[in-house]
Design a protein around this motif. Sequence first.
Motif, PDB file in Angstrom:
ATOM      1  N   HIS A 207       0.816  -1.214   0.000  1.00 54.54           N
ATOM      2  CA  HIS A 207       0.000   0.000   0.000  1.00 54.54           C
ATOM      3  C   HIS A 207       0.852   1.268   0.000  1.00 54.54           C
ATOM      4  O   HIS A 207       0.400   2.325  -0.449  1.00 54.54           O
ATOM      5  CB  HIS A 207      -0.932   0.000   1.217  1.00 54.54           C
ATOM      6  CG  HIS A 207      -1.935   1.111   1.211  1.00 54.54           C
ATOM      7  ND1 HIS A 207      -2.958   1.179   0.289  1.00 54.54           N
ATOM      8  CD2 HIS A 207      -2.045   2.219   1.993  1.00 54.54           C
ATOM      9  CE1 HIS A 207      -3.671   2.274   0.512  1.00 54.54           C
ATOM     10  NE2 HIS A 207      -3.141   2.926   1.538  1.00 54.54           N
ATOM     11  N   THR A 208       2.080   1.163   0.487  1.00 48.84           N
ATOM     12  CA  THR A 208       2.966   2.335   0.530  1.00 48.84           C
ATOM     13  C   THR A 208       3.158   2.940  -0.845  1.00 48.84           C
ATOM     14  O   THR A 208       3.223   4.165  -1.007  1.00 48.84           O
ATOM     15  CB  THR A 208       4.335   1.938   1.114  1.00 48.84           C
ATOM     16  OG1 THR A 208       4.156   1.432   2.429  1.00 48.84           O
ATOM     17  CG2 THR A 208       5.281   3.150   1.156  1.00 48.84           C
ATOM     18  N   PHE A 209       3.248   2.081  -1.880  1.00 44.07           N
ATOM     19  CA  PHE A 209       3.536   2.548  -3.240  1.00 44.07           C
ATOM     20  C   PHE A 209       2.278   2.654  -4.100  1.00 44.07           C
ATOM     21  O   PHE A 209       2.384   2.829  -5.315  1.00 44.07           O
ATOM     22  CB  PHE A 209       4.538   1.606  -3.905  1.00 44.07           C
ATOM     23  CG  PHE A 209       5.839   1.494  -3.158  1.00 44.07           C
ATOM     24  CD1 PHE A 209       6.781   2.504  -3.224  1.00 44.07           C
ATOM     25  CD2 PHE A 209       6.103   0.389  -2.369  1.00 44.07           C
ATOM     26  CE1 PHE A 209       7.982   2.412  -2.529  1.00 44.07           C
ATOM     27  CE2 PHE A 209       7.306   0.286  -1.672  1.00 44.07           C
ATOM     28  CZ  PHE A 209       8.240   1.299  -1.751  1.00 44.07           C
ATOM     29  N   SER A 210       1.130   2.561  -3.492  1.00 45.19           N
ATOM     30  CA  SER A 210      -0.110   2.664  -4.252  1.00 45.19           C
ATOM     31  C   SER A 210      -0.289   4.080  -4.783  1.00 45.19           C
ATOM     32  O   SER A 210      -0.057   5.061  -4.075  1.00 45.19           O
ATOM     33  CB  SER A 210      -1.309   2.290  -3.369  1.00 45.19           C
ATOM     34  OG  SER A 210      -2.522   2.445  -4.087  1.00 45.19           O
ATOM     35  N   VAL A 211      -0.690   4.172  -6.050  1.00 43.02           N
ATOM     36  CA  VAL A 211      -0.907   5.482  -6.670  1.00 43.02           C
ATOM     37  C   VAL A 211      -2.051   6.213  -5.993  1.00 43.02           C
ATOM     38  O   VAL A 211      -2.016   7.431  -5.791  1.00 43.02           O
ATOM     39  CB  VAL A 211      -1.196   5.311  -8.179  1.00 43.02           C
ATOM     40  CG1 VAL A 211      -1.537   6.653  -8.812  1.00 43.02           C
ATOM     41  CG2 VAL A 211      -0.002   4.681  -8.874  1.00 43.02           C
ATOM     42  N   VAL A 212      -3.091   5.463  -5.629  1.00 46.29           N
ATOM     43  CA  VAL A 212      -4.262   6.045  -4.967  1.00 46.29           C
ATOM     44  C   VAL A 212      -4.251   5.631  -3.500  1.00 46.29           C
ATOM     45  O   VAL A 212      -4.334   4.447  -3.179  1.00 46.29           O
ATOM     46  CB  VAL A 212      -5.571   5.577  -5.634  1.00 46.29           C
ATOM     47  CG1 VAL A 212      -6.778   6.157  -4.896  1.00 46.29           C
ATOM     48  CG2 VAL A 212      -5.589   5.978  -7.095  1.00 46.29           C
ATOM     49  N   GLY A 213      -4.114   6.601  -2.608  1.00 49.39           N
ATOM     50  CA  GLY A 213      -4.170   6.327  -1.183  1.00 49.39           C
ATOM     51  C   GLY A 213      -2.886   5.805  -0.586  1.00 49.39           C
ATOM     52  O   GLY A 213      -2.869   5.401   0.584  1.00 49.39           O
ATOM     53  N   GLY A 214      -1.791   5.792  -1.349  1.00 50.33           N
ATOM     54  CA  GLY A 214      -0.518   5.333  -0.821  1.00 50.33           C
ATOM     55  C   GLY A 214       0.172   6.414  -0.006  1.00 50.33           C
ATOM     56  O   GLY A 214      -0.397   7.476   0.275  1.00 50.33           O
ATOM     57  N   SER A 215       1.418   6.171   0.347  1.00 47.59           N
ATOM     58  CA  SER A 215       2.173   7.125   1.140  1.00 47.59           C
ATOM     59  C   SER A 215       2.479   8.373   0.318  1.00 47.59           C
ATOM     60  O   SER A 215       3.150   8.307  -0.720  1.00 47.59           O
ATOM     61  CB  SER A 215       3.480   6.485   1.623  1.00 47.59           C
ATOM     62  OG  SER A 215       4.320   7.456   2.222  1.00 47.59           O
ATOM     63  N   VAL A 216       2.001   9.507   0.783  1.00 45.06           N
ATOM     64  CA  VAL A 216       2.237  10.772   0.077  1.00 45.06           C
ATOM     65  C   VAL A 216       3.715  11.133   0.142  1.00 45.06           C
ATOM     66  O   VAL A 216       4.295  11.636  -0.834  1.00 45.06           O
ATOM     67  CB  VAL A 216       1.375  11.891   0.693  1.00 45.06           C
ATOM     68  CG1 VAL A 216       1.707  13.240   0.052  1.00 45.06           C
ATOM     69  CG2 VAL A 216      -0.101  11.575   0.533  1.00 45.06           C
TER      70      VAL A 216
END
Length: 268
Positions: A207-216
């Motif tokens: 999830h850290t590298f998710s484009v949507v909702g990942g780590s800003v």
Amino acid sequence: MVLGPQGYVSIVELIVYIPALVTAIIVTSRHGFHRASGWIYTVILCVVRIAGAICQLLSYTDHSDGLLKATLIIDSIGLSPLLLATLGVLSRFADFVNAKGTQIFGMKQFRLVQLLITLGLILSIAGGSDGSTDSDGNVTISGTSKAAIILLIVGFAGITYFFLLSSGYKTAAPRQERHSLVAVGIAWPLILVRLAYSALAIFVHNHTFSVVGGSVAVHAGMAVVEEFLVVLDYLILGFMLHKLEPEEQGELANRAWKNKKRTGNDRR
């Protein structure tokens, strides 16, 4: 409307990319809007990032699938302009070396790498259109997006080969033109980090590298900052190099294969 961290990043992008777009248009006007020059891609990236920031800000009030897809598509196509701009800068340097009688890489090699990156761009757009999110906000990555990033990785490998090869002939080019290799040398690790982020976002289910909702913070540190620094790098280079007159342009810069096609069409 309450902005989240990504919203503030989008505002910063607007602040930096709007003047960058104006500067990119000035530089591109100076060197020519033909794609082989490379600087036209800085204009494209600035436009893409401004559009992406606007879409991101709109998403706070509009949660439609269409806007989400637009955000995914815009985020996915940032790499291709960086790679094509780098290829354009290297082609200019190679033309000067080739003019001395030593061909470091030719038109066929240039066209092959350009084609791979362009196909990667097309597949990135198609993959963004096919992307979707579930009820938990997790993004489903399509096979098209995976194929796109593989093509871009291969294209980057080709650019790396051109860069290393060109570096061995640094003294064969005019002193001013050697700035091109310095600029590419600065951009190369930044593009590598940006490419790594995209690869992790697509192939690593984290999830850290998710484009949507990942780590800003990760997105900003591995993608947003890198893209802007590369654009800034090439814009500075654009002011340092002189405009090439038609007679100074080699076969890569003046796109000789396009001229041949036009000549053939005229004859028919």
